[in-house]
Design an enzyme around this catalytic site. Structure first.
Site: not given
Length: 323
Positions: A12, A52, A85-86
């Site tokens: 992101t 990610s 962040t995933d």
């Protein structure tokens, strides 16, 4: 002058183009930071530029190799890795498992895309650079810095989909106060580092199966039949599963597929307490308790050990040695 190497992988923090087509990672590492933060200098290079959720184990291996290369460079005093962040918790834990340098590695990212009205990426990068450069955090291994809080990679997980502070767990080791970094703890490095993942890591099959009311062990059986080298069972509570699971765990282990017992509960260890198909029976059937590791970090440890040639029979003691 202290110098930090910034490695970009996408996420992101590097994404633009929200709308009907959705945001996509396009910005480079050089786009994400300034070349100097006070007395700190930063150089940037890209390892990957992707979101990610698209990463596979081969991508994680490339990130680990690039991080190791950056740490080995005498001109670098620390490393910052920007990441979506995933799946940041998996990459951070892999890097921590193989980390052998006194220099600090800090992962960060963003919850708002680069072209949003109020992107959080630039501030997160600035704070991560400060953490990577801090002498007080040397020998801390791999850390996650987000929205003013720095925490250990081991035990951390994404706990909120949209909050500006999405990560919880692990040990909080520092926080920012104004423009200053306040170090509050140093993670204890309890285990010797493992070697970097080999090429075999890319194709190591470790699946995750979740327990829930009415669940059957059919998915566990399916994973074994279609080539899984290990299965992480995300049990209920302290590590339990319903009827049939203990018997099928025994069959999986007998066939050469290791089973690791974790929990779907966000925090707390696996503690085999219950019979009648619960954790006590699952462990008796050959399941390996994952301690405090959540299912996703347990999967990374199992995959790394298996890719280095650890057999399913050897996995219990090898796994326990790194809990």
């Amino acid at each position: 002058m202290t110098h930090i190497q910034l490695l970009g992988t996408g996420g992101t923090i590097a994404s633009r183009g929200a709308g009907s087509t959705g945001s996509v990672a396009t910005d480079t590492a050089a786009d994400l930071s300034r070349s100097q933060y006070g007395e700190l200098t930063v150089s940037a290079r890209d390892v990957l530029t992707t979101n990610s959720y698209r990463l596979d184990l081969g991508d994680l291996r490339l990130i680990a190799e690039a991080t190791q290369e950056a740490l080995a460079d005498r001109d670098n005093d620390g490393v910052v890795l920007t990441h979506g962040t995933d799946t940041l918790e998996e990459t951070a834990f892999l890097l921590d498992l193989v980390h052998r340098s006194p220099k600090t590695v800090v992962l960060t990212g963003a919850q708002q895309p680069a072209d949003s009205p109020s992107p959080d990426g630039p501030r997160n990068v600035e704070e991560a650079v400060l953490a990577a450069a801090s002498p007080g955090l040397h020998n801390s291994g791999v850390l996650i810095s987000f929205n003013g809080t720095v925490r250990s990679a081991r035990g951390a997980r994404k706990a909120h989909t949209t909050a500006s502070s999405p990560f919880q767990g692990g040990a909080e080791v520092a926080h920012t106060a104004g423009d200053q970094l306040v170090v509050t703890a140093i993670p204890r490095r309890r285990h010797p580092p493992l070697p970097l993942p080999p090429a075999a890591f890319d194709t190591t099959r470790v699946e995750i199966v979740t327990a829930y009311p009415g669940a059957t062990p059919d998915l566990l059986d399916f994973a074994v039949q279609f080539g899984a080298q290990a299965v992480v069972l995300a049990g209920t509570g302290v590590g339990n599963a319903g009827p049939g699971f203990a018997e099928n765990v025994a069959q999986a282990v007998e066939s050469g597929c290791a089973v690791v017992l974790s929990t779907r509960v966000p925090w707390g260890p696996v503690v085999p307490l219950y019979g009648n198909g619960g954790g006590t029976d699952l462990v008796a059937a050959g399941a390996i308790p994952s301690g405090d590791l959540n299912p996703f970090q347990a999967r990374i440890l199992a995959a790394l050990l298996l890719s280095h040639g650890t057999s399913a029979a050897e996995l219990p003691w090898a796994f326990e040695a790194h809990l």
